[in-house]
Design an enzyme around this catalytic site. Structure first.
Site, mmCIF file in Angstrom:
data_model
loop_
_atom_site.group_PDB
_atom_site.id
_atom_site.type_symbol
_atom_site.label_atom_id
_atom_site.label_comp_id
_atom_site.label_asym_id
_atom_site.label_seq_id
_atom_site.Cartn_x
_atom_site.Cartn_y
_atom_site.Cartn_z
ATOM 1 C CG HIS B 6 -1.981 0.947 1.294
ATOM 2 N ND1 HIS B 6 -2.984 1.096 2.121
ATOM 3 C CD2 HIS B 6 -2.194 2.189 0.379
ATOM 4 C CE1 HIS B 6 -3.603 2.273 1.986
ATOM 5 N NE2 HIS B 6 -3.367 2.577 1.017
ATOM 6 C CG HIS B 8 -1.730 5.772 -2.122
ATOM 7 N ND1 HIS B 8 -2.402 5.120 -3.022
ATOM 8 C CD2 HIS B 8 -2.153 5.862 -1.127
ATOM 9 C CE1 HIS B 8 -3.267 4.324 -2.608
ATOM 10 N NE2 HIS B 8 -3.269 4.783 -1.119
ATOM 11 N NE ARG B 64 -1.675 13.270 -2.017
ATOM 12 C CZ ARG B 64 -1.072 14.361 -1.700
ATOM 13 N NH1 ARG B 64 -0.346 14.984 -2.608
ATOM 14 N NH2 ARG B 64 -0.908 14.714 -0.389
ATOM 15 C CG HIS B 171 -7.577 3.696 -0.943
ATOM 16 N ND1 HIS B 171 -7.919 4.906 -0.558
ATOM 17 C CD2 HIS B 171 -6.599 3.605 -0.377
ATOM 18 C CE1 HIS B 171 -6.848 5.298 0.327
ATOM 19 N NE2 HIS B 171 -6.092 4.502 0.494
ATOM 20 C CD GLU B 277 -2.595 5.112 2.915
ATOM 21 O OE1 GLU B 277 -3.133 4.798 3.896
ATOM 22 O OE2 GLU B 277 -3.432 5.769 2.085
ATOM 23 N NE ARG B 283 2.318 13.130 3.717
ATOM 24 C CZ ARG B 283 2.336 13.418 2.449
ATOM 25 N NH1 ARG B 283 3.421 14.198 2.338
ATOM 26 N NH2 ARG B 283 1.609 13.137 1.596
#
Lengths: 332, 332
Positions: B6, B8, B64, B171, B277, B283
């Site tokens: 996973h 993006h 994304r 998703h 992810e 983050r």
């Protein structure tokens, strides 16, 4: 003592439900008469039996959540329905004042100002002795057309709640959207959604005295506690403990031991209220344990914690001070 | 080896995002030219650096998710956007074939038949060497106007997926509904919602070869595993292990140790795919650990389990057989 903060009158007499169907069909029969014995019968073999079996002393009792159905009919229909539902709760609470205390359904309706719910809240608290309300964040029934709970349009209710010193449980009702099974998706999604709205906003900075309960163990939130801690940081918000958890509480309606273990592992026990929603969403027996899925006392009892009493009683009395006052007056 | 299922392309060049804005604004500039070095720069210090630091060998890489925004523009706009996004993924995968393999965005659009996405899926799999797709269960962006995923209207895509032997990750994308923060509510709600749709329906009885991935650790589902086991029983469905979990897998995008502990405690490890992810929803660095929230390898490494390799590699290769074939051809 052990207080279950989350019980609905899912066993109300059939004629009550039939009256609702007639109401929605546009006919307006008189609301049916129920004798005390009829009402006793609806709870004696159900909630009261299970409470006795499980050692639960009292249940904070409200109308069936899935039947609130604020999306059906208009605001007059909802007002009438809320009133008869709340009056019925009052009758059960009067029959068993040691076992039940009322929490009210609000007469919400999509697009109608929440201010219209203030009178019924006041009536239920001041005249019927109720100790809180259930607040539906999505009166559209799964279409999510209302404003987020942090929007000022909700403040008239919040201000009245603060004035009356009662909390609200954030609880959606049935789903009119085929994407969302009511109790399998809509309920849990609403819990998660409400929490994230509080994270994004600053509701409790504005209204520090507001107290809310997010049921079903906080939806997805405790499982994703790291995600929410991280999102608070990314959005420039204070830590969850300061930003949200001074005002928000989760119940323990999580129907297996690992979920309860996680809940108690990540959330401060001051924020947890014992709840089972018994005879509710999930009524069967777990074949892996031989006990009812919703017998949440077993899961809490199995924890190795020193402060179970907080969750079973003291936090509930703190969040519902009008209940605390009633219990104190009885010497409890 | 360790495969992250996973990832993006959240660090795509700014000109790519600017082109999208121009596209939505109605002007149609030529899609910008990116040199190989420009593209290398977008991942070298980001995904590739973190993968090296964390010991992740490969990432299944897709456009994304939050930028898919199927609710913006019409089906032609979505088709054009999906194509340039997928082509960009292909270029990155070609630059780093040992580190990235592509999964495609579909050109979904609200109210438009999913059959319109079949050609792009086929192009990405057969011409670009992609190994799966991301499927948006709510192309309306938080209004949930599509049919549930079990509805036959989705079958043309499922049948093509089976024919091509590729899975889909369920998703959603950005939220156009102020009630739902995209990554804090909409993503998690969609995961929970999809699972409950599968529980209610019989999709995998119809299409036993269909393979799906529910990301973000399955939304709220593992935390409420008892609720879902109980609901399966109440709805007269087979146990979850038979009814859903032969076809559905959860990733490990749960950003704290207690969540991962619960996930691995309640869900069969055959159903878990390593995912992070990274450089995505969350983050920051967790102040309680000193490590990135999304460094999910740490949580999995901390588990006392004998079959970590399944989750890190073997399950991913089983669910994405076209990736397995590519790796096998390379002697891996």
């Amino acid at each position: 003592m052990i207080i279950d903060c989350h019980g609905h009158y899912t066993t109300a007499p059939e004629a009550h439900t039939e009256w609702r169907q007639a109401q929605l069909a546009g006919s307006s029969p008189d609301y049916p008469y129920f004798s005390d014995d009829q009402l006793r019968e609806t709870v004696a073999g159900n909630q009261l039996r299970m409470m006795a079996e499980r050692g639960i002393d009292m249940t904070i009792f409200s109308p069936r959540a899935s039947a609130m159905a604020h999306h059906l009919g208009d605001d007059k229909i909802s007002a009438e329905w809320a009133r008869v539902c709340n009056d019925l709760i009052k009758r059960v609470a009067d029959l068993y004042p040691e076992q039940f205390v009322g929490v009210c359904q609000l007469p919400q309706s999509p697009g109608v100002p929440i201010g219209n719910s203030v009178d019924e809240l006041e009536r239920c608290v001041l005249e019927l002795g109720f100790v809180g309300c259930n607040l539906n964040p999505d009166p559209s029934g799964g279409h999510w057309t209302a404003r987020p709970l942090t929007d000022r349009s909700w403040y008239p209710l919040y201000e009245k709640m603060i004035e009356l010193d009662v909390p609200a449980m954030i609880h959606v009702s049935g789903s009119d959207n085929p994407n969302f099974h009511a109790i399998g998706a809509h309920y849990i999604n609403a819990d998660t959604t409400a929490f994230m709205q509080f994270l994004q906003g600053d509701l409790f900075g504005d209204l520090p005295e507001l107290r809310l309960v997010i049921p079903h163990g906080g939806g997805a939130v405790p499982y994703h506690w790291g995600r929410y801690r991280g999102l608070a940081d990314m959005l420039g918000k204070p830590p969850l403990t300061e930003h949200i958890m001074r005002n928000v509480h989760f119940d323990t309606c999580v129907y297996h031991q690992p979920g309860i273990d996680l809940l108690f592992g990540v959330v401060d026990h001051d924020n947890l209220l014992f709840g089972s929603e018994m005879i509710g969403a999930v009524r069967g027996i777990d074949p892996t344990t031989g006990h009812y899925f919703d017998d949440t006392r077993r899961y809490v009892d199995a924890l190795d914690i020193p402060d179970r009493d907080k969750v079973f009683e003291h936090n509930v009395r703190r969040v519902y001070p009008r209940l605390d006052a009633q219990l104190t007056a009885r010497g409890l």
